[in-house]
Motif scaffolding. Structure first.
Motif, PDB file in Angstrom:
ATOM      1  N   PHE A   1      38.036  30.256  36.973  1.00  0.00           N
ATOM      2  CA  PHE A   1      37.921  31.307  35.899  1.00  0.00           C
ATOM      3  C   PHE A   1      38.583  31.078  34.815  1.00  0.00           C
ATOM      4  CE2 PHE A   1      36.852  33.475  40.177  1.00  0.00           C
ATOM      5  CZ  PHE A   1      35.545  33.766  39.700  1.00  0.00           C
ATOM      6  N   SER A   2      39.714  30.132  34.823  1.00  0.00           N
ATOM      7  CA  SER A   2      40.499  29.894  33.429  1.00  0.00           C
ATOM      8  C   SER A   2      39.601  29.222  32.296  1.00  0.00           C
ATOM      9  CB  SER A   2      41.572  28.839  33.788  1.00  0.00           C
ATOM     10  OG  SER A   2      42.541  29.523  34.514  1.00  0.00           O
ATOM     11  N   LYS A   3      38.173  28.937  32.844  1.00  0.00           N
ATOM     12  CA  LYS A   3      37.273  28.666  31.533  1.00  0.00           C
ATOM     13  C   LYS A   3      37.271  29.640  30.765  1.00  0.00           C
ATOM     14  CE  LYS A   3      34.931  25.432  34.769  1.00  0.00           C
ATOM     15  NZ  LYS A   3      33.754  25.353  35.327  1.00  0.00           N
TER      16      LYS A   3
ATOM     17  N   ILE B   1      45.756  32.592  37.053  1.00  0.00           N
ATOM     18  CA  ILE B   1      46.517  31.940  37.936  1.00  0.00           C
ATOM     19  C   ILE B   1      45.638  31.250  39.026  1.00  0.00           C
ATOM     20  CG2 ILE B   1      48.810  32.474  37.195  1.00  0.00           C
ATOM     21  CD1 ILE B   1      48.631  34.156  39.761  1.00  0.00           C
ATOM     22  N   PRO B   2      45.893  30.381  39.713  1.00  0.00           N
ATOM     23  CA  PRO B   2      44.962  29.931  40.961  1.00  0.00           C
ATOM     24  C   PRO B   2      45.394  30.560  42.044  1.00  0.00           C
ATOM     25  CG  PRO B   2      46.672  28.455  40.549  1.00  0.00           C
ATOM     26  CD  PRO B   2      46.809  29.270  39.447  1.00  0.00           C
ATOM     27  N   GLY B   3      46.777  31.526  42.160  1.00  0.00           N
ATOM     28  CA  GLY B   3      47.049  32.056  43.282  1.00  0.00           C
ATOM     29  C   GLY B   3      47.824  31.239  44.311  1.00  0.00           C
TER      30      GLY B   3
ATOM     31  N   ASP C   1      35.862  25.076  43.055  1.00  0.00           N
ATOM     32  CA  ASP C   1      35.206  24.148  42.074  1.00  0.00           C
ATOM     33  C   ASP C   1      33.995  23.242  42.494  1.00  0.00           C
ATOM     34  OD1 ASP C   1      35.528  24.564  39.313  1.00  0.00           O
ATOM     35  OD2 ASP C   1      36.981  22.995  39.289  1.00  0.00           O
ATOM     36  N   GLY C   2      33.897  23.189  44.031  1.00  0.00           N
ATOM     37  CA  GLY C   2      32.893  22.336  44.307  1.00  0.00           C
ATOM     38  C   GLY C   2      33.284  20.928  45.213  1.00  0.00           C
ATOM     39  N   PRO C   3      34.519  20.203  44.585  1.00  0.00           N
ATOM     40  CA  PRO C   3      34.744  18.962  45.383  1.00  0.00           C
ATOM     41  C   PRO C   3      34.582  18.905  46.850  1.00  0.00           C
ATOM     42  CG  PRO C   3      36.221  19.541  43.594  1.00  0.00           C
ATOM     43  CD  PRO C   3      35.487  20.697  44.174  1.00  0.00           C
TER      44      PRO C   3
ATOM     45  N   ALA D   1      42.525  32.512  47.576  1.00  0.00           N
ATOM     46  CA  ALA D   1      41.144  32.799  47.734  1.00  0.00           C
ATOM     47  C   ALA D   1      40.793  33.951  47.098  1.00  0.00           C
ATOM     48  CB  ALA D   1      40.784  33.125  49.100  1.00  0.00           C
ATOM     49  N   ALA D   2      41.356  35.046  46.932  1.00  0.00           N
ATOM     50  CA  ALA D   2      40.975  36.030  46.027  1.00  0.00           C
ATOM     51  C   ALA D   2      40.920  35.940  44.458  1.00  0.00           C
ATOM     52  CB  ALA D   2      41.928  37.193  46.276  1.00  0.00           C
ATOM     53  N   CYS D   3      42.126  34.912  44.371  1.00  0.00           N
ATOM     54  CA  CYS D   3      42.376  34.690  42.695  1.00  0.00           C
ATOM     55  C   CYS D   3      40.960  33.776  42.184  1.00  0.00           C
ATOM     56  CB  CYS D   3      43.670  33.985  42.422  1.00  0.00           C
ATOM     57  SG  CYS D   3      44.889  35.093  42.568  1.00  0.00           S
ATOM     58  N   CYS D   4      40.594  32.798  43.167  1.00  0.00           N
ATOM     59  CA  CYS D   4      39.509  31.957  42.928  1.00  0.00           C
ATOM     60  C   CYS D   4      37.956  32.386  43.135  1.00  0.00           C
ATOM     61  CB  CYS D   4      40.044  30.661  43.339  1.00  0.00           C
ATOM     62  SG  CYS D   4      41.364  29.799  42.786  1.00  0.00           S
TER      63      CYS D   4
END
Length: 216
Positions: free
Chosen positions: A39-41, A46-48, A60-62, A79-82
């Motif tokens: 979401f930083s795009k 922060i990622p949490g 992000d998919g990897p 998990a909540a942050c992302c």
């Protein structure tokens, strides 16, 4: 490895970064770099943490599934942050062998993170063989949301908009929501978010009283 034990066809992608000492809820790491919240795009989120890299990898998919440890939120917070799903497993359900202990007698757990519940189930099946089959049986027994009871705890200081979003989502899904009792939430309920204090404050208050009583 879990994949060896279950015989599953699993590709181990790699290890992920996290907060130093696995203790920071921010997920920041000034030495080896901070995993970037997708979401930083658009916003500087922060990622949490502490399992920030695992959450970012799943979001992000990897990877399809990532794992983290959770003592006081280190799976659930990132998990909540992302914007993904994170599961703090029942204490004792998954072995802690090889896990650096923080509170191993009561709170330390290992759990999966993924974009959806289906992948969470796959991750849990790697951690505990047979979990997916038990999950399918449970869903078959209670296929509708109205058959499932969910406890809802209201914490003091929570933004009312967050409480409303959670309540609206539960209502749309049709779950049977059971508000927790005053003994657990310090008397805080819907519409009372700015008054009193939540479960953490209640526990701290009780702990302080017990400590003072023991000193007398």
């Amino acid at each position: 490895m879990p994949a060896d034990r279950t015989g599953a066809n699993v590709q181990i992608v790699g290890k992920t970064n996290l907060s130093e000492f696995a203790v920071a809820p921010s997920g920041l790491n000034g030495y080896y770099g901070t995993p970037k919240n997708p979401f930083s795009k658009w916003w500087g989120f922060i990622p949490g943490g502490s399992s920030s890299g695992s959450a970012v990898a799943a979001a992000d998919g990897p990877v399809d599934v990532a794992f983290g440890t959770d003592t006081a939120g280190s799976v659930r917070v990132p998990a909540a942050c992302c914007g993904i799903v994170g599961l703090k497993t029942t204490f004792g359900l998954v072995s802690l062998n090889g896990v650096l202990p923080v509170e191993p007698k009561h709170l330390d757990t290992v759990g999966p993170m993924a974009k959806d519940v289906d992948h969470i189930v796959q991750g849990m099946d790697l951690l505990q063989s047979g979990f997916a089959a038990r999950y399918r049986r449970t869903v078959a027994a209670k296929p509708l949301a109205k058959d499932i009871r969910i406890g809802r705890l209201y914490l003091g200081g929570t933004d009312p908009r967050i409480n409303k979003a959670v309540d609206d989502a539960l209502a749309r899904a049709g779950f049977r929501v059971v508000p927790t009792g005053p003994s657990l939430q310090g008397g805080v309920g819907p519409g009372q978010e700015g008054r009193g204090y939540g479960g953490g404050g209640w526990c701290l208050d009780k702990l302080q009283k017990i400590t003072l009583a023991n000193q007398e």
